[in-house]
Motif scaffolding. Sequence first.
Motif, PDB file in Angstrom:
ATOM      1  N   LEU A  46       0.820  -1.413  -0.018  1.00 36.02           N
ATOM      2  CA  LEU A  46      -0.107  -0.118  -0.123  1.00 36.02           C
ATOM      3  C   LEU A  46       0.797   1.106   0.109  1.00 36.02           C
ATOM      4  O   LEU A  46       1.697   1.401   0.783  1.00 36.02           O
ATOM      5  N   ASP A  47       0.661   2.158  -0.981  1.00 32.91           N
ATOM      6  CA  ASP A  47       1.468   3.288  -1.102  1.00 32.91           C
ATOM      7  C   ASP A  47       0.731   4.623  -0.588  1.00 32.91           C
ATOM      8  O   ASP A  47       1.071   5.471  -0.392  1.00 32.91           O
ATOM      9  N   THR A  48      -0.607   4.691  -0.971  1.00 30.64           N
ATOM     10  CA  THR A  48      -1.540   5.690  -0.752  1.00 30.64           C
ATOM     11  C   THR A  48      -2.870   5.308  -0.365  1.00 30.64           C
ATOM     12  O   THR A  48      -3.518   4.431  -0.925  1.00 30.64           O
ATOM     13  N   ILE A  49      -3.541   5.889   0.821  1.00 30.29           N
ATOM     14  CA  ILE A  49      -4.847   5.704   1.109  1.00 30.29           C
ATOM     15  C   ILE A  49      -5.476   7.030   0.269  1.00 30.29           C
ATOM     16  O   ILE A  49      -5.114   8.213   0.424  1.00 30.29           O
ATOM     17  N   ILE A  50      -6.852   6.596   0.021  1.00 29.53           N
ATOM     18  CA  ILE A  50      -7.552   7.687  -0.772  1.00 29.53           C
ATOM     19  C   ILE A  50      -8.925   7.616   0.257  1.00 29.53           C
ATOM     20  O   ILE A  50      -9.589   6.695   0.185  1.00 29.53           O
ATOM     21  N   LEU A  51      -9.083   8.592   0.842  1.00 24.03           N
ATOM     22  CA  LEU A  51     -10.540   8.887   1.671  1.00 24.03           C
ATOM     23  C   LEU A  51     -11.249   9.711   1.134  1.00 24.03           C
ATOM     24  O   LEU A  51     -10.996  10.892   0.757  1.00 24.03           O
ATOM     25  N   LEU A  52     -12.575   9.320   1.279  1.00 26.58           N
ATOM     26  CA  LEU A  52     -13.893  10.094   0.947  1.00 26.58           C
ATOM     27  C   LEU A  52     -13.758  11.247   2.140  1.00 26.58           C
ATOM     28  O   LEU A  52     -13.829  11.074   3.277  1.00 26.58           O
ATOM     29  N   GLU A  53     -13.994  12.481   1.800  1.00 29.17           N
ATOM     30  CA  GLU A  53     -13.707  13.600   2.594  1.00 29.17           C
ATOM     31  C   GLU A  53     -14.623  13.647   4.073  1.00 29.17           C
ATOM     32  O   GLU A  53     -14.309  13.923   5.011  1.00 29.17           O
ATOM     33  N   GLU A  54     -16.148  13.097   3.873  1.00 26.77           N
ATOM     34  CA  GLU A  54     -16.742  13.077   4.988  1.00 26.77           C
ATOM     35  C   GLU A  54     -16.507  11.747   6.083  1.00 26.77           C
ATOM     36  O   GLU A  54     -17.311  11.560   6.687  1.00 26.77           O
ATOM     37  N   ASN A  55     -15.483  11.058   5.454  1.00 30.31           N
ATOM     38  CA  ASN A  55     -15.445   9.661   6.268  1.00 30.31           C
ATOM     39  C   ASN A  55     -13.629   9.563   6.291  1.00 30.31           C
ATOM     40  O   ASN A  55     -13.308   8.335   6.101  1.00 30.31           O
ATOM     41  N   GLN A  56     -13.186  10.683   6.920  1.00 31.27           N
ATOM     42  CA  GLN A  56     -11.791  10.665   7.146  1.00 31.27           C
ATOM     43  C   GLN A  56     -11.206   9.857   7.934  1.00 31.27           C
ATOM     44  O   GLN A  56     -10.039   9.616   8.199  1.00 31.27           O
ATOM     45  N   SER A  62       0.251   5.503  10.029  1.00 32.22           N
ATOM     46  CA  SER A  62       1.186   6.848  10.096  1.00 32.22           C
ATOM     47  C   SER A  62       2.244   6.670   9.125  1.00 32.22           C
ATOM     48  O   SER A  62       2.877   7.729   8.474  1.00 32.22           O
ATOM     49  N   ASP A  63       2.507   5.306   8.152  1.00 31.74           N
ATOM     50  CA  ASP A  63       3.748   5.430   7.407  1.00 31.74           C
ATOM     51  C   ASP A  63       2.970   5.257   6.022  1.00 31.74           C
ATOM     52  O   ASP A  63       3.974   5.223   5.163  1.00 31.74           O
ATOM     53  N   VAL A  64       1.800   5.851   5.813  1.00 37.73           N
ATOM     54  CA  VAL A  64       1.342   5.778   4.424  1.00 37.73           C
ATOM     55  C   VAL A  64       0.675   7.098   4.410  1.00 37.73           C
ATOM     56  O   VAL A  64      -0.133   7.637   4.987  1.00 37.73           O
ATOM     57  N   GLU A  65       0.972   7.532   2.918  1.00 39.41           N
ATOM     58  CA  GLU A  65       0.191   8.788   2.302  1.00 39.41           C
ATOM     59  C   GLU A  65      -1.304   8.853   2.413  1.00 39.41           C
ATOM     60  O   GLU A  65      -1.645   7.801   1.905  1.00 39.41           O
ATOM     61  N   VAL A  66      -1.808   9.901   2.816  1.00 43.60           N
ATOM     62  CA  VAL A  66      -3.420   9.904   2.709  1.00 43.60           C
ATOM     63  C   VAL A  66      -3.825  10.986   1.962  1.00 43.60           C
ATOM     64  O   VAL A  66      -3.203  12.189   2.157  1.00 43.60           O
ATOM     65  N   MET A  67      -4.838  10.819   0.922  1.00 41.14           N
ATOM     66  CA  MET A  67      -5.364  11.831   0.098  1.00 41.14           C
ATOM     67  C   MET A  67      -6.929  12.068   0.365  1.00 41.14           C
ATOM     68  O   MET A  67      -7.474  10.626   0.622  1.00 41.14           O
ATOM     69  N   VAL A  68      -7.310  12.831   0.566  1.00 38.74           N
ATOM     70  CA  VAL A  68      -8.765  13.111   0.923  1.00 38.74           C
ATOM     71  C   VAL A  68      -9.338  13.805  -0.267  1.00 38.74           C
ATOM     72  O   VAL A  68      -8.976  14.859  -0.802  1.00 38.74           O
ATOM     73  N   VAL A  69     -10.445  13.080  -0.585  1.00 41.00           N
ATOM     74  CA  VAL A  69     -11.058  13.566  -2.007  1.00 41.00           C
ATOM     75  C   VAL A  69     -12.531  13.691  -1.982  1.00 41.00           C
ATOM     76  O   VAL A  69     -13.354  13.138  -1.031  1.00 41.00           O
ATOM     77  N   THR A  70     -13.163  14.243  -2.820  1.00 44.84           N
ATOM     78  CA  THR A  70     -14.657  14.623  -2.923  1.00 44.84           C
ATOM     79  C   THR A  70     -15.313  13.321  -3.220  1.00 44.84           C
ATOM     80  O   THR A  70     -14.676  12.468  -3.987  1.00 44.84           O
ATOM     81  N   LYS A  71     -16.506  13.086  -3.248  1.00 47.01           N
ATOM     82  CA  LYS A  71     -17.502  12.160  -3.686  1.00 47.01           C
ATOM     83  C   LYS A  71     -17.406  11.891  -5.198  1.00 47.01           C
ATOM     84  O   LYS A  71     -17.206  10.835  -5.593  1.00 47.01           O
ATOM     85  N   GLU A  72     -17.420  13.039  -5.900  1.00 48.42           N
ATOM     86  CA  GLU A  72     -17.081  13.071  -7.284  1.00 48.42           C
ATOM     87  C   GLU A  72     -15.894  12.173  -7.747  1.00 48.42           C
ATOM     88  O   GLU A  72     -15.999  11.400  -8.808  1.00 48.42           O
ATOM     89  N   ILE A  73     -14.820  12.661  -7.135  1.00 49.24           N
ATOM     90  CA  ILE A  73     -13.514  12.245  -7.379  1.00 49.24           C
ATOM     91  C   ILE A  73     -13.560  10.592  -7.189  1.00 49.24           C
ATOM     92  O   ILE A  73     -13.048   9.726  -7.895  1.00 49.24           O
ATOM     93  N   MET A  74     -14.130  10.125  -5.826  1.00 44.54           N
ATOM     94  CA  MET A  74     -14.170   8.933  -5.457  1.00 44.54           C
ATOM     95  C   MET A  74     -14.822   8.145  -6.627  1.00 44.54           C
ATOM     96  O   MET A  74     -14.491   7.095  -6.942  1.00 44.54           O
ATOM     97  N   LYS A  75     -16.136   8.617  -7.248  1.00 43.63           N
ATOM     98  CA  LYS A  75     -16.667   7.936  -8.014  1.00 43.63           C
ATOM     99  C   LYS A  75     -15.984   7.709  -9.447  1.00 43.63           C
ATOM    100  O   LYS A  75     -16.146   6.832  -9.880  1.00 43.63           O
ATOM    101  N   VAL A  76     -15.242   8.577  -9.734  1.00 46.35           N
ATOM    102  CA  VAL A  76     -14.516   8.370 -11.056  1.00 46.35           C
ATOM    103  C   VAL A  76     -13.315   7.432 -10.967  1.00 46.35           C
ATOM    104  O   VAL A  76     -12.978   6.960 -12.080  1.00 46.35           O
TER     105      VAL A  76
END
Length: 244
Positions: A46-56, A62-76
């Motif tokens: 696992l290199d990066t976690i992508i989280l939905l903004e309202e479910n952070q 702690s050792d993995v990058e986290v990106m927070v995205v909107t629902k629109e981006i997650m859907k895409v």
Amino acid sequence: MVYTSLENKKIKELRKLKQRKYRDKTNHFLIDGKHLVEEAYQTGCLDTIILLEENQDVVSYSDVEVMVVTKEIMKVLSDVETPPNIMGVCHKPELSTGQNKILLLDGVQDPGNLGTIIRSAVAFHVDMIYVGKNSVDVYNSKVIRSSQGMIFKVPIQVVALEEIIPELKKLDIPILGTKVTGGNRLKSFPKLEKFAIIMGNEGNGVRPEILDLCDQYLYIDMKEDCESLNVAVATSIILYELDK
């Protein structure tokens, strides 16, 4: 920071991972859902976690990058009908390659079948899976989901089977194929410490030129009314019996 634009450079790069050619080029792929993210983390992929903004608060390491995205981006980014709360970006696993129990797949096309086969391979102690270049992409999102995370637990290589089989023969590994005529009953097949079993396409089976490279053949006893089994089911039965 919350990623909100589909035109963001990083988001554009992630979207490309939905295409096989970019997965092959970068050796990275996307996964959906908490279970797969946890499996990927446990195996160091696992290199990066992508989280939905309202479910952070779903999961973070702690050792993995986290990106927070909107629902629109997650859907895409996701291929799932209902976008997940969490996704991951992984690099393809690099696992040690055992050479005792080997599975070769010739032209398996259905992602669900391949994912199920991978699960069974892990369950029945397969050391290595060689997937023919004529098969569905191993890192197709449906394959990954069907594998239930087992894709991280067995070495898998995409190869030309006609090239790898001679190499296995040099290691004195018997090449097994499935054939009713001239084959041995699976239940009475001798116990082997080493083997490579070839399973084939859903409709056409193993290509004749590949089947001709086999050293021995076996078949599953079935009721005559049943012409054939799904390749994932047949593979599971054979691996179970050979693992006894």
